[in-house]
Scaffold this motif. Structure first.
Motif, mmCIF file in Angstrom:
data_model
loop_
_atom_site.group_PDB
_atom_site.id
_atom_site.type_symbol
_atom_site.label_atom_id
_atom_site.label_comp_id
_atom_site.label_asym_id
_atom_site.label_seq_id
_atom_site.Cartn_x
_atom_site.Cartn_y
_atom_site.Cartn_z
ATOM 1 N N LEU A 96 0.816 -1.382 0.106
ATOM 2 C CA LEU A 96 0.251 -0.570 0.199
ATOM 3 C C LEU A 96 0.696 1.594 -0.074
ATOM 4 O O LEU A 96 0.908 2.542 -0.976
ATOM 5 C CB LEU A 96 -0.744 -0.315 1.085
ATOM 6 N N LEU A 97 2.196 0.973 0.602
ATOM 7 C CA LEU A 97 2.508 2.461 0.885
ATOM 8 C C LEU A 97 3.406 2.467 -0.568
ATOM 9 O O LEU A 97 4.028 3.751 -1.128
ATOM 10 C CB LEU A 97 3.596 2.885 2.184
ATOM 11 N N ILE A 98 4.005 1.189 -1.023
ATOM 12 C CA ILE A 98 4.824 2.118 -2.136
ATOM 13 C C ILE A 98 3.583 2.022 -3.931
ATOM 14 O O ILE A 98 4.262 3.322 -4.459
ATOM 15 C CB ILE A 98 5.112 0.341 -2.755
ATOM 16 N N PHE A 99 2.743 1.689 -3.075
ATOM 17 C CA PHE A 99 1.588 2.363 -4.669
ATOM 18 C C PHE A 99 1.152 3.532 -4.296
ATOM 19 O O PHE A 99 1.270 4.365 -5.061
ATOM 20 C CB PHE A 99 0.494 1.421 -4.195
ATOM 21 N N GLN A 100 1.128 4.247 -2.324
ATOM 22 C CA GLN A 100 1.276 5.393 -2.478
ATOM 23 C C GLN A 100 2.737 6.310 -2.097
ATOM 24 O O GLN A 100 2.051 7.367 -3.116
ATOM 25 C CB GLN A 100 1.171 5.773 -0.648
ATOM 26 N N THR A 101 3.834 5.883 -2.590
ATOM 27 C CA THR A 101 4.538 6.751 -3.288
ATOM 28 C C THR A 101 4.659 7.394 -4.791
ATOM 29 O O THR A 101 4.839 8.468 -5.009
ATOM 30 C CB THR A 101 5.395 5.831 -3.587
ATOM 31 N N PHE A 102 4.251 6.120 -5.419
ATOM 32 C CA PHE A 102 3.966 6.632 -6.621
ATOM 33 C C PHE A 102 2.937 7.615 -6.991
ATOM 34 O O PHE A 102 2.632 8.092 -7.452
ATOM 35 C CB PHE A 102 4.402 5.379 -7.587
ATOM 36 N N LYS A 103 1.660 6.933 -6.349
ATOM 37 C CA LYS A 103 0.191 8.089 -6.961
ATOM 38 C C LYS A 103 0.721 9.264 -6.078
ATOM 39 O O LYS A 103 0.468 10.333 -6.661
ATOM 40 C CB LYS A 103 -0.747 7.211 -5.245
ATOM 41 N N GLN A 104 1.607 9.407 -4.850
ATOM 42 C CA GLN A 104 1.455 11.220 -4.358
ATOM 43 C C GLN A 104 2.572 11.928 -5.080
ATOM 44 O O GLN A 104 2.561 13.370 -5.391
ATOM 45 C CB GLN A 104 2.394 10.985 -2.929
ATOM 46 N N PHE A 105 3.638 11.398 -6.047
ATOM 47 C CA PHE A 105 4.831 12.052 -6.945
ATOM 48 C C PHE A 105 3.335 12.256 -7.854
ATOM 49 O O PHE A 105 3.487 13.574 -8.597
ATOM 50 C CB PHE A 105 5.051 10.963 -6.922
ATOM 51 N N ALA A 106 2.703 11.796 -8.960
ATOM 52 C CA ALA A 106 2.103 11.500 -9.990
ATOM 53 C C ALA A 106 1.378 12.914 -9.307
ATOM 54 O O ALA A 106 0.876 14.101 -10.417
ATOM 55 C CB ALA A 106 1.708 10.584 -10.174
ATOM 56 N N GLU A 107 0.656 12.866 -8.586
ATOM 57 C CA GLU A 107 -0.524 13.240 -8.149
ATOM 58 C C GLU A 107 -0.114 15.148 -7.887
ATOM 59 O O GLU A 107 -0.612 16.265 -7.883
ATOM 60 C CB GLU A 107 -2.248 13.393 -6.299
ATOM 61 N N GLY A 108 1.753 14.969 -6.959
ATOM 62 C CA GLY A 108 1.848 16.442 -6.966
ATOM 63 C C GLY A 108 1.982 17.121 -8.278
ATOM 64 O O GLY A 108 2.404 18.457 -7.685
ATOM 65 N N LEU A 109 2.380 16.575 -9.151
ATOM 66 C CA LEU A 109 2.222 17.011 -10.267
ATOM 67 C C LEU A 109 1.041 17.674 -11.567
ATOM 68 O O LEU A 109 1.679 17.777 -12.177
ATOM 69 C CB LEU A 109 3.736 16.436 -11.613
ATOM 70 N N GLY A 110 -0.059 16.770 -10.756
ATOM 71 C CA GLY A 110 -1.536 17.223 -10.949
ATOM 72 C C GLY A 110 -1.881 16.279 -12.339
ATOM 73 O O GLY A 110 -2.962 16.096 -12.935
ATOM 74 N N PHE A 111 -1.376 14.633 -12.294
ATOM 75 C CA PHE A 111 -1.246 13.977 -12.688
ATOM 76 C C PHE A 111 -2.863 12.728 -12.127
ATOM 77 O O PHE A 111 -2.036 12.070 -11.105
ATOM 78 C CB PHE A 111 -0.285 12.615 -13.436
ATOM 79 N N THR A 112 -3.224 13.016 -11.831
ATOM 80 C CA THR A 112 -4.351 12.780 -10.618
ATOM 81 C C THR A 112 -5.213 11.333 -11.449
ATOM 82 O O THR A 112 -6.102 10.299 -10.757
ATOM 83 C CB THR A 112 -5.639 13.242 -10.145
ATOM 84 N N LYS A 113 -5.394 11.376 -12.420
ATOM 85 C CA LYS A 113 -6.080 10.662 -13.224
ATOM 86 C C LYS A 113 -5.981 8.849 -12.514
ATOM 87 O O LYS A 113 -6.817 7.948 -12.938
ATOM 88 C CB LYS A 113 -6.525 10.674 -14.210
#
Length: 457
Positions: A147-164
């Motif tokens: 779950l936290l590995i998923f979160q790492t890449f998710k938060q990175f992408a969302e921080g750059l505005g890629f949320t979909k």
């Protein structure tokens, strides 16, 4: 009046919602996993196993939000560096965040296996409930690492505005979790019925696949090439790790103080009885769904605030933040009305036990009243996180939930004999306190930033 406000903030509503809606989809995914577990167990087993889900979720959610909070430390930093067009720094931050989150995941797994599982027998819960809870909690504890590995890449992408992309991964992951959960719990296709442990196994499989897919997306997508030039999976340094932890650790505490208050409430309710605990699980699952939607809006507010903060654009920062407050007030007003009007129907989603449904229906009325407070406090935290203000808000959450909420709930529940309802009244007072204090903090901090800029100009 309302038309003037709408016209003034319309561009910010559109920007925030465009960013927020996919985040909402992925944020809700965390709650849908546990909601699906409750629904599956509630329909295919009995009240005792549903109470076990309530007990485990109340404990595990506290463990989970510690990890989630640490992972959230990456998002405002990425948004700020992207606002400064410092792309190389984004890759270095991702490297550090990945290693930190893996280590945190391992620590939390050990905390459950060598701590929680050893003391769960001494929490005053029904022995049969504890018997079902242990294997389920053990499986969930393993799932915290992927779950936290998923979160790492998710938060990175969302921080750059890629949320979909994270939203799509969460949607498919939850569909798989539900299908596997039914198969394992009920016992289908030659697989022996596993009861409540079945939803634990399905959740673990789901999170392993989500972590793999999200990592592949970020590391191979052309959108992130310029950000990943300096990314190394083995790279960590003191400066960047400290920056992430200085934001992530207080955020983890913020979530922990709130979630632990609700977990503490669940433990208190468990001493009253299994029926009350099952009813609490139903009501809190539904309230948690709206909370995670609000949390998605708050995450978008963090990203927009961090981006504007990096650009030193404090006029847009305030306007965007206020627009987020407007959106959350409107949304939570709608959910409050739904909870109150449909309170006697919604519990049947989980169970047909009329004694459980009766109590859950009354709790949903209380949940309807605290919707506005829950939404505004989480948006307040999100905005303040975007400007790096995390320490005072952390103290505010501790004050609201553990100095106000839980003590009032205990007194009303046990001293005034209001039982489970009194405990929920206490939680409502805690949310009210947090929402008011965080709004004042937001006003003071953002006005000070704007004044400072105007003075320099």
């Amino acid at each position: 009046m309302f038309s003037k406000i709408y016209t003034k903030y319309k561009p910010y509503y559109k920007e925030n919602l465009h960013l927020a809606l996919p985040i909402v989809g992925s944020q809700v995914g965390h709650t849908l996993v546990h909601m699906a577990d409750s629904v599956i167990v509630g329909h295919f087993t009995d009240t005792t196993q549903l109470a076990a889900v309530s007990l485990v979720n109340s404990i595990f959610i506290l463990i989970m939000v510690i990890g989630l909070g640490i992972s959230y430390g990456l998002t405002p930093l990425i948004a700020q560096e992207n606002g400064r067009q410092n792309y190389e720094e984004c890759g270095k931050l991702l490297s550090n965040s990945l290693i930190i989150n893996i280590l945190v995941g391992i620590f939390l797994y050990c905390l459950v296996h060598f701590g929680v599982l050893l003391v769960i027998d001494n929490l005053g819960q029904t022995p049969a409930v504890v018997q079902y809870a242990k294997p389920y909690l053990g499986l969930l504890s393993v799932s915290i690492i992927p779950l936290l590995i998923f979160q790492t890449f998710k938060q990175f992408a969302e921080g750059l505005g890629f949320t979909k992309q994270a939203m799509f991964v969460s949607i498919w992951g939850n569909a798989l979790n539900i299908i596997l959960g039914i198969i394992f719990v009920k016992g289908m296709f030659g697989i022996k019925s596993m009861g409540v442990s079945g939803v634990g196994l399905s959740t673990l499989i789901d999170r392993l696949l989500m972590a793999t897919v999200m990592a592949i997306y970020v590391l191979r997508s052309k959108h992130f090439k310029k950000y990943l030039v300096s990314f190394k999976a083995t790279f960590i340094d003191k400066l960047r790790a400290t920056k992430i932890i200085k934001i992530g650790a207080p955020v983890a505490l913020q979530y922990s103080f709130e979630i632990s208050a609700f977990s503490g409430a669940a433990v208190l309710i468990g001493t009253i009885g299994a029926v009350e605990q099952a009813a609490h699980q139903i009501a809190i699952s539904l309230a948690a769904m709206t909370y995670m939607i609000a949390s998605g809006i708050a995450s978008a507010a963090t990203i927009k605030t961090g981006n504007n903060f990096g650009k030193n654009n404090f006029d847009d920062l305030r306007m965007s933040a206020i627009a987020s407050y407007h959106v959350i007030l409107l949304f939570m007003s709608c959910t409050a009305i739904i909870f109150i009007l449909a309170n006697s129907v919604m519990p049947f989603i989980y169970t047909e036990d009329l004694s459980v449904v009766s109590i859950a229906a009354q709790l949903l009325i209380i949940a309807g009243f605290f919707q506005l407070f829950d939404g505004t406090q989480v948006v307040g935290l999100g905005v303040l996180r975007g400007i790096g203000d995390v320490n005072i808000p952390t103290f505010i959450t501790f004050l609201a939930y553990w100095v106000v909420g839980i003590p009032i709930g205990y007194v009303l529940g046990f001293k005034f004999n209001l039982g489970v309802y009194g405990i929920w009244y206490g939680l409502t007072f805690g949310l009210l306190t947090a929402s008011i204090l965080l709004f004042f903090r937001f006003q003071n901090k953002t006005k000070a930033l704007k004044l400072k800029t105007d003075t320099v100009i």
